[in-house]
Enzyme design. Sequence first.
Site, PDB file in Angstrom:
ATOM      1  N   GLU A 235       0.878  -1.174   0.000  1.00  0.00           N
ATOM      2  CA  GLU A 235       0.000   0.000   0.000  1.00  0.00           C
ATOM      3  C   GLU A 235       0.912   1.220   0.000  1.00  0.00           C
ATOM      4  OE1 GLU A 235      -3.168   0.086  -0.298  1.00  0.00           O
ATOM      5  OE2 GLU A 235      -3.664  -2.023   0.026  1.00  0.00           O
ATOM      6  N   CYS A 269      -2.146   9.422   2.193  1.00  0.00           N
ATOM      7  CA  CYS A 269      -1.801   8.865   0.877  1.00  0.00           C
ATOM      8  C   CYS A 269      -2.889   9.156  -0.145  1.00  0.00           C
ATOM      9  CB  CYS A 269      -1.521   7.372   0.981  1.00  0.00           C
ATOM     10  SG  CYS A 269      -2.829   6.463   1.790  1.00  0.00           S
TER      11      CYS A 269
END
Length: 516
Positions: A235, A269
């Site tokens: 991720e 993010c």
Amino acid sequence: MQEEKCVVHFPKTSKHIASIPETSVYEIPFMYERAKKAFRDWSKLKVEERLSYFTVLKRVMLEELEELAEKISVDTGKVKTEALVADLMPTLDFLKHLENTATKTLGRQKVSTPLLFIGKKSYVEYMPRGTVLVISPWNYPFQLSMVPILSALIGGNTVIAKPSEVTPYVGVVMEELFKKANFPEGVIQFAHGGKELGAALTEQKPDYIFFTGSVQTGKIIGQVAAKHLIPITLELGGKDPMIVLKDANLKRAAKAAVWGAFTNSGQVCMSVERLYVEKEVYEPLLSLLKEEVAKLKQGYGLNDDVGSMTFSTQKEIVRAHIEDALKQGAKLETGVPPHEWKEDSMFLPLMVLSGVTRDMRVIQEETFGPVLPIIPFNTVEEAIELANDSEYGLNASVWSSDLDKAYSIASQLVSGAVVINDVLISVANHHLPFGGTKQSGIGRYHGEQGLRMFCHEKAIVVDDGRKKTEIQWYPYKGKYRDFVALLKEYYSHKGVNWVKFLKHYRELIKKSNQES
Ligand code: ADP
């Protein structure tokens, strides 16, 4: 030998608030041994039995909710409201989600069996892999550790977690929570320390690696995983676009853009890092953005909106991106240039940036700070092209009152998720998969696959064992022509003539039963 320590600084004052003993690399083999030993019993428990530990964990978290928010805020510099809503709430919500779904998701699933396999049944089973290594970052240090840890544990795996050395206090807080919830010895262990420790943990061949962090580190860990053939989820970062069409609710879009770009000081993010606006509404949206930014309060109080940066290294990356943009002609619509920033403060101005071009670092690279570049576009096709023109593809949003048009744009974005007329929210729905395309990562978690990926997916076919033989077994003598006829009948585009099908099938059974 002198003990290594992770030092905890309060971002507001840089005051040293704690020293956390680092886990020695020599300890790592013993941790894996303990995890392996604990796996024997933990893996045998029923999902419901494991859930009973999770229920206690949820209770402890609720009892300590405000202390936890305080501790996360102290370690990261985010406001307590964000610690509560974006770190603790997703974890609590995930625990509730597991109570409702885990037994079914991880239970044996019956699937169809083709007619040619008459008399058999087929299932898929989920078997824990062993010891899962979870390596996590500092921006949401609680939820980005807890959700993968819990996802791995519920499937019967044991876990070694390596929280970020930038927020080590949260690492200890999580470790204590599991102790208070009485998880059995060795089922979940924490390794405290930096990248060398992380690297050493990956080299000890865990059965799965779940990594959240930078692209650069993701690639290094990916190489180690490839060397040992360890399955992995990565991720990584994002450079998420928000596309606003002229028929969008502009007031809502402005509020969303400001929140999406500045929540957690932009250290997200999936924060809004590129705002593409249809030319006709560029000016009105820009004025609305300025109004919204002017309303925001920065500080650490309960009524403040934006906390500080967490990590001084990140502050320097933001500085470099802004300096590069300003040098190339970009304009700060809000906030002040880097030479006016307070050197000793972890607070950065909230910066809306216009006049940006695609070759600037602020458009190419992940900024991970309170910066919102705004870019006009002429046509929907151009907006899609601009949005997709990135190495990343984690999240995106599309804003329009014409939902059909918005769906159509959403389908064309190369992105792990797209939200229509909202931002970021897809990550909070645990029924949806989460993960990135391109450099944003490999694999998905959350959703059903978020639990199943930590398990070996096993196919099981059952026959009652009463038949003497099978048509595809030996002997083959005399069967070839019958098989040709059977296949032509079974797969015929005209539909199956069952009388003929059964004739060929019986013929094959007869020949199979012949003793040679
Ligand atoms: P971020 O700055 O977003 O946290 P990093 O990729 O630097 O991203 O760090 C994320 C996590 O990965 C941290 O826990 C860090 O200690 C760990 N880490 C860094 N380098 C390595 C490595 N080579 N092997 C394993 N873990 C690492």
